[in-house]
Structure formats: structure tokens, C-alpha cells
Motif scaffolding. Structure first.
Motif, PDB file in Angstrom:
ATOM      1  N   SER A 254      30.178  35.184  33.916  1.00  0.00           N
ATOM      2  CA  SER A 254      30.284  35.625  35.309  1.00  0.00           C
ATOM      3  C   SER A 254      29.866  37.079  35.460  1.00  0.00           C
ATOM      4  O   SER A 254      29.134  37.439  36.384  1.00  0.00           O
ATOM      5  CB  SER A 254      31.713  35.429  35.819  1.00  0.00           C
ATOM      6  OG  SER A 254      32.092  34.068  35.792  1.00  0.00           O
TER       7      SER A 254
ATOM      8  N   SER B  37      32.586  37.300  46.278  1.00  0.00           N
ATOM      9  CA  SER B  37      32.532  35.974  45.663  1.00  0.00           C
ATOM     10  C   SER B  37      32.853  36.007  44.175  1.00  0.00           C
ATOM     11  O   SER B  37      33.408  35.041  43.635  1.00  0.00           O
ATOM     12  CB  SER B  37      31.153  35.357  45.885  1.00  0.00           C
ATOM     13  OG  SER B  37      30.157  36.132  45.251  1.00  0.00           O
TER      14      SER B  37
ATOM     15  N   SER C 196      38.839  36.788  38.198  1.00  0.00           N
ATOM     16  CA  SER C 196      40.297  36.703  38.081  1.00  0.00           C
ATOM     17  C   SER C 196      40.722  35.356  37.498  1.00  0.00           C
ATOM     18  O   SER C 196      41.628  35.294  36.658  1.00  0.00           O
ATOM     19  CB  SER C 196      40.946  36.907  39.451  1.00  0.00           C
ATOM     20  OG  SER C 196      40.639  38.177  39.978  1.00  0.00           O
ATOM     21  N   ALA C 197      40.069  34.277  37.937  1.00  0.00           N
ATOM     22  CA  ALA C 197      40.414  32.951  37.420  1.00  0.00           C
ATOM     23  C   ALA C 197      40.078  32.826  35.941  1.00  0.00           C
ATOM     24  O   ALA C 197      40.873  32.292  35.157  1.00  0.00           O
ATOM     25  CB  ALA C 197      39.678  31.883  38.226  1.00  0.00           C
TER      26      ALA C 197
ATOM     27  N   LEU D 117      34.828  38.253  42.554  1.00  0.00           N
ATOM     28  CA  LEU D 117      36.180  38.727  42.231  1.00  0.00           C
ATOM     29  C   LEU D 117      37.139  37.578  41.904  1.00  0.00           C
ATOM     30  O   LEU D 117      37.820  37.617  40.868  1.00  0.00           O
ATOM     31  CB  LEU D 117      36.715  39.592  43.375  1.00  0.00           C
ATOM     32  CG  LEU D 117      37.968  40.416  43.080  1.00  0.00           C
ATOM     33  CD1 LEU D 117      37.979  41.675  43.938  1.00  0.00           C
ATOM     34  CD2 LEU D 117      39.251  39.632  43.347  1.00  0.00           C
ATOM     35  N   PRO D 118      37.255  36.536  42.748  1.00  0.00           N
ATOM     36  CA  PRO D 118      38.158  35.437  42.370  1.00  0.00           C
ATOM     37  C   PRO D 118      37.695  34.690  41.130  1.00  0.00           C
ATOM     38  O   PRO D 118      38.526  34.186  40.368  1.00  0.00           O
ATOM     39  CB  PRO D 118      38.144  34.530  43.615  1.00  0.00           C
ATOM     40  CG  PRO D 118      36.912  34.885  44.349  1.00  0.00           C
ATOM     41  CD  PRO D 118      36.669  36.325  44.084  1.00  0.00           C
ATOM     42  N   ALA D 119      36.382  34.605  40.900  1.00  0.00           N
ATOM     43  CA  ALA D 119      35.889  33.924  39.697  1.00  0.00           C
ATOM     44  C   ALA D 119      36.289  34.678  38.435  1.00  0.00           C
ATOM     45  O   ALA D 119      36.713  34.077  37.436  1.00  0.00           O
ATOM     46  CB  ALA D 119      34.373  33.776  39.774  1.00  0.00           C
TER      47      ALA D 119
ATOM     48  N   TYR E 150      34.379  45.726  42.026  1.00  0.00           N
ATOM     49  CA  TYR E 150      34.910  44.376  42.254  1.00  0.00           C
ATOM     50  C   TYR E 150      35.251  43.695  40.930  1.00  0.00           C
ATOM     51  O   TYR E 150      36.290  43.021  40.808  1.00  0.00           O
ATOM     52  CB  TYR E 150      33.893  43.530  43.023  1.00  0.00           C
ATOM     53  CG  TYR E 150      33.927  43.742  44.509  1.00  0.00           C
ATOM     54  CD1 TYR E 150      34.996  43.269  45.278  1.00  0.00           C
ATOM     55  CD2 TYR E 150      32.893  44.400  45.176  1.00  0.00           C
ATOM     56  CE1 TYR E 150      35.032  43.447  46.640  1.00  0.00           C
ATOM     57  CE2 TYR E 150      32.923  44.581  46.540  1.00  0.00           C
ATOM     58  CZ  TYR E 150      33.989  44.103  47.271  1.00  0.00           C
ATOM     59  OH  TYR E 150      34.021  44.291  48.638  1.00  0.00           O
TER      60      TYR E 150
ATOM     61  N   GLY F 225      38.936  42.392  39.556  1.00  0.00           N
ATOM     62  CA  GLY F 225      39.208  41.051  39.055  1.00  0.00           C
ATOM     63  C   GLY F 225      39.800  41.065  37.658  1.00  0.00           C
ATOM     64  O   GLY F 225      40.620  40.204  37.318  1.00  0.00           O
TER      65      GLY F 225
END
Length: 203
Positions: free
Chosen positions: A111, A91, A97-98, A93-95, A169, A173
Motif C-alpha cells: 500500500s 483513501s 490502518s487496516a 489512510l484506512p487501508a 496521511y 495510518g
């Protein structure tokens, strides 16, 4: 038709001259090597642990039995927090990356700090419970008290294993998969923003 297609950007394509293969190798190599760590570690443990136990005066059968307790009972319990680590890592990892793509330093730091602290607060009570209640837990789950001391001894491994997985993780990201050795010192109770600071100074 092929000559006409090549006239439109073929020379600038990143897929020519094996560039895409080199990119795949560069990304797949650390993942493949990481997948070999666990089986190699288990192989080394199966040889060193039994030999060391025999060196202390135990027979071969006793050493094998104690090694079985370590791998079957103790490690199964130690890896319980890893289920939470996998879920949190997927959950976050995309946060991460964004936030990195948006260059939002505040969101990125928030984060990372929240993730590390949350994982620590999940893994530490589990380790403490295994340390203090290893005997009743062992008897309730496995029907025996043999190996309770082993479970207590390795109970705190769950903290380090969980933090290692979460750090992996987060680094994925951040796009810093090759900086694990310098970033893994992040500790939620001391400097939870170490991973974030490393990204800021090396981006």
C-alpha cells in the motif's frame, strides 16, 4: 446510583483523572501546530520576499507586484497536484490502518509503495509541464505572460508538497504522527519502503 455505577470498573476507566484530556491534547497538539504552519509561512514570506526583492533594486510597488504573482498565480498552479494528494491520502489512510491492525507486513508495504509511486507519477508530469509550458499556461489562465519565470522557478514545489501530504496521511495510518522528521525521507524512486521499514522497527 452514582456510587453503584462507580463500583463497576470506574477505578479502571481511562476517562477519570483527566486521562482523556491528556489523550486529546496529545493528539490535537500536532494537528493544531500543523495548521499554524501555513499562515506563519505566508506571514514570513510576505516580509522576506518583498524585502529581498527591494534589496535587488526593485521598487516597493514592483516587489509587491511580483510577490502577488508568486502567491496568486504561481502557487495556485503549483498546488494543483494537492487535489490528487488529498484524494489519495484519504483513501490510503484506512487501508494502511487496516493492514497495520492485521499485522500484514506485505499488504502494508504494498500500500505504501503503490501510494508513493502513484503520487510521484502524478506530481512529476505536472511540475514538468509548468516548467516547460509556464508561459502559454500563464497566458491562457491569467491573460498575461508576467510571472512566467516565477512559475517555472517554483514548479517543482508541487512534487515535494504532494509527497509531504501523502507521507502525513501514511504516518497517521501507521500511528506514527510524531516520526515525520525521520520518515519524510522516503522517495518513491529510491526507497519507497522507508515509511514501512520505520514502522516495522519501531512498533
Amino acid at each position: 446510583m452514582r456510587r453503584k455505577e462507580r463500583a463497576y470498573g470506574y477505578e479502571d476507566s481511562p476517562f477519570r483523572d483527566g486521562q482523556i484530556l491528556r489523550m486529546v491534547y496529545r493528539l490535537a497538539l500536532p494537528v493544531s501546530l500543523g495548521g499554524l504552519v501555513v499562515p506563519i509561512a505566508n506571514l514570513v514570506d510576505s516580509w522576506t520576499v518583498t524585502n529581498l526583492l527591494q534589496a535587488t533594486g526593485q521598487s516597493y510597488l514592483q516587489a509587491v507586484a511580483n510577490y502577488g504573482i508568486l502567491t496568486r498565480q504561481a502557487m495556485y498552479l503549483v498546488m494543483l497536484p494537492m487535489a490528487f494528494a488529498y484524494a489519495i491520502g484519504v483513501s490510503v489512510l484506512p487501508a494502511v490502518s487496516a493492514a497495520r491492525a492485521k499485522r500484514s507486513h506485505q499488504e502494508l508495504q504494498g500500500s505504501i509503495v503503490f501510494t508513493l509511486r502513484s503520487m510521484f507519477l502524478m506530481s512529476f508530469p505536472t511540475s514538468a509541464a509548468l516548467l516547460v509550458l509556464s508561459r502559454p499556461i500563464n497566458e491562457a489562465l491569467f491573460g498575461t505572460t508576467a510571472g512566467s519565470a516565477i512559475i517555472s522557478t517554483v514548479s517543482f514545489m508541487s512534487i515535494f508538497a504532494s509527497m509531504e501530504l501523502i507521507s502525513t496521511y501514511i504516518l497517521q495510518g501507521l500511528g506514527k504522527m510524531y516520526r515525520y522528521a525521520t520518515c519524510s525521507s522516503a522517495w518513491p524512486s529510491r526507497r519507497p519502503s522507508t515509511l514501512y521499514s520505520s514502522w516495522v522497527h519501531t512498533r
